[in-house]
Design a protein around this motif. Sequence first.
Motif, PDB file in Angstrom:
ATOM      1  N   TRP A   1       0.829  -1.206   0.000  1.00  0.00           N
ATOM      2  CA  TRP A   1       0.000   0.000   0.000  1.00  0.00           C
ATOM      3  C   TRP A   1       0.865   1.257   0.000  1.00  0.00           C
ATOM      4  CZ3 TRP A   1      -4.547  -0.780   4.025  1.00  0.00           C
ATOM      5  CH2 TRP A   1      -5.404  -1.790   3.548  1.00  0.00           C
ATOM      6  N   ALA A   2       1.959   1.218   0.723  1.00  0.00           N
ATOM      7  CA  ALA A   2       2.810   2.405   0.856  1.00  0.00           C
ATOM      8  C   ALA A   2       3.438   2.823  -0.471  1.00  0.00           C
ATOM      9  CB  ALA A   2       3.900   2.160   1.898  1.00  0.00           C
ATOM     10  N   THR A   3       3.432   1.935  -1.466  1.00  0.00           N
ATOM     11  CA  THR A   3       4.009   2.266  -2.775  1.00  0.00           C
ATOM     12  C   THR A   3       2.965   2.840  -3.740  1.00  0.00           C
ATOM     13  OG1 THR A   3       3.598   0.064  -3.743  1.00  0.00           O
ATOM     14  CG2 THR A   3       5.648   0.360  -2.491  1.00  0.00           C
ATOM     15  N   LEU A   4       1.704   2.841  -3.350  1.00  0.00           N
ATOM     16  CA  LEU A   4       0.641   3.302  -4.245  1.00  0.00           C
ATOM     17  C   LEU A   4       0.603   4.825  -4.325  1.00  0.00           C
ATOM     18  CD1 LEU A   4      -2.267   0.944  -3.069  1.00  0.00           C
ATOM     19  CD2 LEU A   4      -0.855   0.682  -5.112  1.00  0.00           C
ATOM     20  N   ASP A   5       0.259   5.331  -5.472  1.00  0.00           N
ATOM     21  CA  ASP A   5       0.099   6.776  -5.649  1.00  0.00           C
ATOM     22  C   ASP A   5      -0.991   7.282  -4.703  1.00  0.00           C
ATOM     23  OD1 ASP A   5       2.016   6.849  -7.614  1.00  0.00           O
ATOM     24  OD2 ASP A   5       0.582   6.755  -9.283  1.00  0.00           O
ATOM     25  N   GLY A   6      -0.696   8.369  -3.999  1.00  0.00           N
ATOM     26  CA  GLY A   6      -1.669   8.962  -3.097  1.00  0.00           C
ATOM     27  C   GLY A   6      -1.681   8.356  -1.713  1.00  0.00           C
ATOM     28  N   PHE A   7      -0.858   7.332  -1.482  1.00  0.00           N
ATOM     29  CA  PHE A   7      -0.804   6.707  -0.156  1.00  0.00           C
ATOM     30  C   PHE A   7       0.456   7.174   0.578  1.00  0.00           C
ATOM     31  CE2 PHE A   7      -4.218   4.240  -1.572  1.00  0.00           C
ATOM     32  CZ  PHE A   7      -4.703   3.433  -0.553  1.00  0.00           C
ATOM     33  N   ASP A   8       0.265   7.895   1.670  1.00  0.00           N
ATOM     34  CA  ASP A   8       1.356   8.323   2.537  1.00  0.00           C
ATOM     35  C   ASP A   8       0.831   8.323   3.959  1.00  0.00           C
ATOM     36  OD1 ASP A   8       3.488   9.415   3.867  1.00  0.00           O
ATOM     37  OD2 ASP A   8       3.206  11.455   3.089  1.00  0.00           O
ATOM     38  N   PHE A   9       1.097   7.238   4.686  1.00  0.00           N
ATOM     39  CA  PHE A   9       0.538   7.106   6.025  1.00  0.00           C
ATOM     40  C   PHE A   9       1.627   6.884   7.078  1.00  0.00           C
ATOM     41  CE2 PHE A   9      -0.030   3.264   3.469  1.00  0.00           C
ATOM     42  CZ  PHE A   9       0.589   2.272   4.212  1.00  0.00           C
ATOM     43  N   GLU A  10       2.830   7.433   6.797  1.00  0.00           N
ATOM     44  CA  GLU A  10       3.940   7.421   7.751  1.00  0.00           C
ATOM     45  C   GLU A  10       4.318   5.996   8.184  1.00  0.00           C
ATOM     46  OE1 GLU A  10       3.444  10.169  11.007  1.00  0.00           O
ATOM     47  OE2 GLU A  10       2.590  11.723   9.714  1.00  0.00           O
ATOM     48  N   LEU A  11       4.316   5.077   7.233  1.00  0.00           N
ATOM     49  CA  LEU A  11       4.698   3.703   7.554  1.00  0.00           C
ATOM     50  C   LEU A  11       6.163   3.644   7.960  1.00  0.00           C
ATOM     51  CD1 LEU A  11       3.952   0.668   7.597  1.00  0.00           C
ATOM     52  CD2 LEU A  11       4.715   0.561   5.216  1.00  0.00           C
ATOM     53  N   THR A  12       6.420   3.078   9.128  1.00  0.00           N
ATOM     54  CA  THR A  12       7.778   2.948   9.661  1.00  0.00           C
ATOM     55  C   THR A  12       7.977   1.512  10.110  1.00  0.00           C
ATOM     56  OG1 THR A  12       7.722   5.238  10.440  1.00  0.00           O
ATOM     57  CG2 THR A  12       9.436   3.817  11.341  1.00  0.00           C
ATOM     58  N   GLN A  13       8.902   0.820   9.477  1.00  0.00           N
ATOM     59  CA  GLN A  13       9.146  -0.591   9.798  1.00  0.00           C
ATOM     60  C   GLN A  13      10.489  -0.741  10.514  1.00  0.00           C
ATOM     61  OE1 GLN A  13       6.849  -2.740   9.586  1.00  0.00           O
ATOM     62  NE2 GLN A  13       5.798  -2.856   7.629  1.00  0.00           N
ATOM     63  N   LYS A  14      10.584  -0.121  11.706  1.00  0.00           N
ATOM     64  CA  LYS A  14      11.813  -0.178  12.502  1.00  0.00           C
ATOM     65  C   LYS A  14      11.657  -1.025  13.756  1.00  0.00           C
ATOM     66  CE  LYS A  14      13.539   4.350  11.006  1.00  0.00           C
ATOM     67  NZ  LYS A  14      13.956   5.717  11.435  1.00  0.00           N
ATOM     68  N   GLY A  15      10.491  -1.605  13.928  1.00  0.00           N
ATOM     69  CA  GLY A  15      10.281  -2.439  15.098  1.00  0.00           C
ATOM     70  C   GLY A  15       9.615  -1.696  16.237  1.00  0.00           C
ATOM     71  N   ILE A  16       9.253  -2.466  17.268  1.00  0.00           N
ATOM     72  CA  ILE A  16       8.634  -1.936  18.484  1.00  0.00           C
ATOM     73  C   ILE A  16       9.458  -2.385  19.683  1.00  0.00           C
ATOM     74  CG2 ILE A  16       6.612  -2.161  20.000  1.00  0.00           C
ATOM     75  CD1 ILE A  16       4.865  -2.229  17.553  1.00  0.00           C
ATOM     76  N   LEU A  17       9.619  -1.479  20.654  1.00  0.00           N
ATOM     77  CA  LEU A  17      10.365  -1.774  21.880  1.00  0.00           C
ATOM     78  C   LEU A  17       9.394  -2.143  22.999  1.00  0.00           C
ATOM     79  CD1 LEU A  17      12.957   1.145  21.824  1.00  0.00           C
ATOM     80  CD2 LEU A  17      13.384  -1.257  21.257  1.00  0.00           C
ATOM     81  N   MET A  18       9.566  -3.326  23.561  1.00  0.00           N
ATOM     82  CA  MET A  18       8.809  -3.736  24.740  1.00  0.00           C
ATOM     83  C   MET A  18       9.640  -3.370  25.959  1.00  0.00           C
ATOM     84  SD  MET A  18       6.258  -5.107  23.148  1.00  0.00           S
ATOM     85  CE  MET A  18       5.802  -5.944  21.627  1.00  0.00           C
ATOM     86  N   LEU A  19       9.350  -2.234  26.578  1.00  0.00           N
ATOM     87  CA  LEU A  19      10.163  -1.692  27.662  1.00  0.00           C
ATOM     88  C   LEU A  19       9.718  -2.261  29.010  1.00  0.00           C
ATOM     89  CD1 LEU A  19      10.175   2.050  26.519  1.00  0.00           C
ATOM     90  CD2 LEU A  19      11.980   0.357  26.151  1.00  0.00           C
ATOM     91  N   PHE A  20      10.674  -2.725  29.805  1.00  0.00           N
ATOM     92  CA  PHE A  20      10.334  -3.278  31.125  1.00  0.00           C
ATOM     93  C   PHE A  20      11.219  -2.669  32.204  1.00  0.00           C
ATOM     94  CE2 PHE A  20      13.255  -6.258  29.021  1.00  0.00           C
ATOM     95  CZ  PHE A  20      14.271  -6.374  29.959  1.00  0.00           C
ATOM     96  N   LYS A  21      10.685  -2.616  33.423  1.00  0.00           N
ATOM     97  CA  LYS A  21      11.379  -2.016  34.557  1.00  0.00           C
ATOM     98  C   LYS A  21      11.736  -3.028  35.636  1.00  0.00           C
ATOM     99  CE  LYS A  21      10.177   1.952  36.210  1.00  0.00           C
ATOM    100  NZ  LYS A  21      11.349   2.784  35.866  1.00  0.00           N
ATOM    101  N   THR A  22      11.167  -4.229  35.584  1.00  0.00           N
ATOM    102  CA  THR A  22      11.408  -5.216  36.637  1.00  0.00           C
ATOM    103  C   THR A  22      12.083  -6.453  36.073  1.00  0.00           C
ATOM    104  OG1 THR A  22       9.232  -6.250  36.303  1.00  0.00           O
ATOM    105  CG2 THR A  22       9.362  -4.421  37.879  1.00  0.00           C
TER     106      THR A  22
END
Length: 420
Positions: A125-146
Amino acid sequence: MSIQNKGKIIIIGAGIAGLSSAFYLVNDGWQVEVLEQNDLGNSCSYGNAGMIVPSHFTPLAAPGVVTQGIRWMFDSKSPFYVKPTLASISWGLKFLKHSNQAHVDRSAANLRDLHLASSKLFNQWATLDGFDFELTQKGILMLFKTEKLGHEEAELAHTARGLGLDVDVLDQQATQALEPNAELDVLGAVHYKCDGHLYPQKLMANLIQYLQNKGVVIHTRHTVSEIEVANHQVKALVANDKKFAADKFVMTGGSWLPQLAKKAGLRVSLMPGKGYSFMHTPVDDSRGLIHSALLLEARVAVTPMNGQIRFGGTMELAPFNNKVNINRVEGIVRAVPDYLPDFKMDIPKVKNIWYGYRPCSPDGLPYLGATKKLDNLIIAGGTGMMGLSLGPIVGHTVAEIANEQKISVNISQYSPDRFQ
């Protein structure tokens, strides 16, 4: 060469599942109309955390969830609450039955495949004309404190690697190195590099514009009041005193799916899980976040989008209501600086707090497929907190079912008839 017209199909619901279905169906040659009970812009597809989550291969119904949930119910600022009603008791008994390791093990590979397939479709979808939805494929951080939660997350990461997912377990220093512009007060993180995020408002606007350009008619403020059934088929829908007939029908409807299904003589077990979110603008542009994150102990989602940060969380399983539970929002606000000391915020004004209802099935799995009771009805819903992430593959699968093609993903666990 023009695509052959395959007939008319009506979709109930203009959330991510409905619009994704319309996207693939119109491109396959169907004449598509969408009925939406609200305006375009206020469904759960808009105010969510915008996360793409192959990391979420564990269904909501899992070991330990019930025990933790009971403890949280007595804290007004906790991330979880269930209001006891006849509907929630019936749903809860089914949830209890599925909250075991065997259910998790049966579900993991199929959920992983759904999310990975959907992530690939987002990339297309991100390659289609008119589609710009800030797609970022850098991963997600699961942050923990304990240390306790860090150990549990490391074990889950080991399972994820066994499922072929790209994931790293990081100490505090390595975690901080991934976010050089923000101070982190955590013991470490699990980095699911297979995950990503986007800006939901832009995505939905892109889809709506694309569909309208393709000739898809979207009827807003059209609440389905009646579903006419005869000879094991849906014949027509009635909305706003108008009749809508078609060859095939797709029922999405988000958390309102049970009420819709009942009009067709079907029973779908679902509870609305109310969640809240709000946007925050960092005081200093240089002190932002690169990755989206989950603050694990607090159950708070954090996503950079549109030059701001969206914070979201809580799960209230209760009947629909228009009230903002400010205690739950305060719980989110107070938890954030425990992990991100740079983000000390006031409680947002009620007018700036978004809320929506996640459609939660009792086994934590989607409803996706044709119902055996009505030959021309496809049901797509019950995706819970994974709705946005699964949107494209849900739509793609709906089109495959409508076209009577081979289904490209395994949906054997997702029958909409499984709790009939």
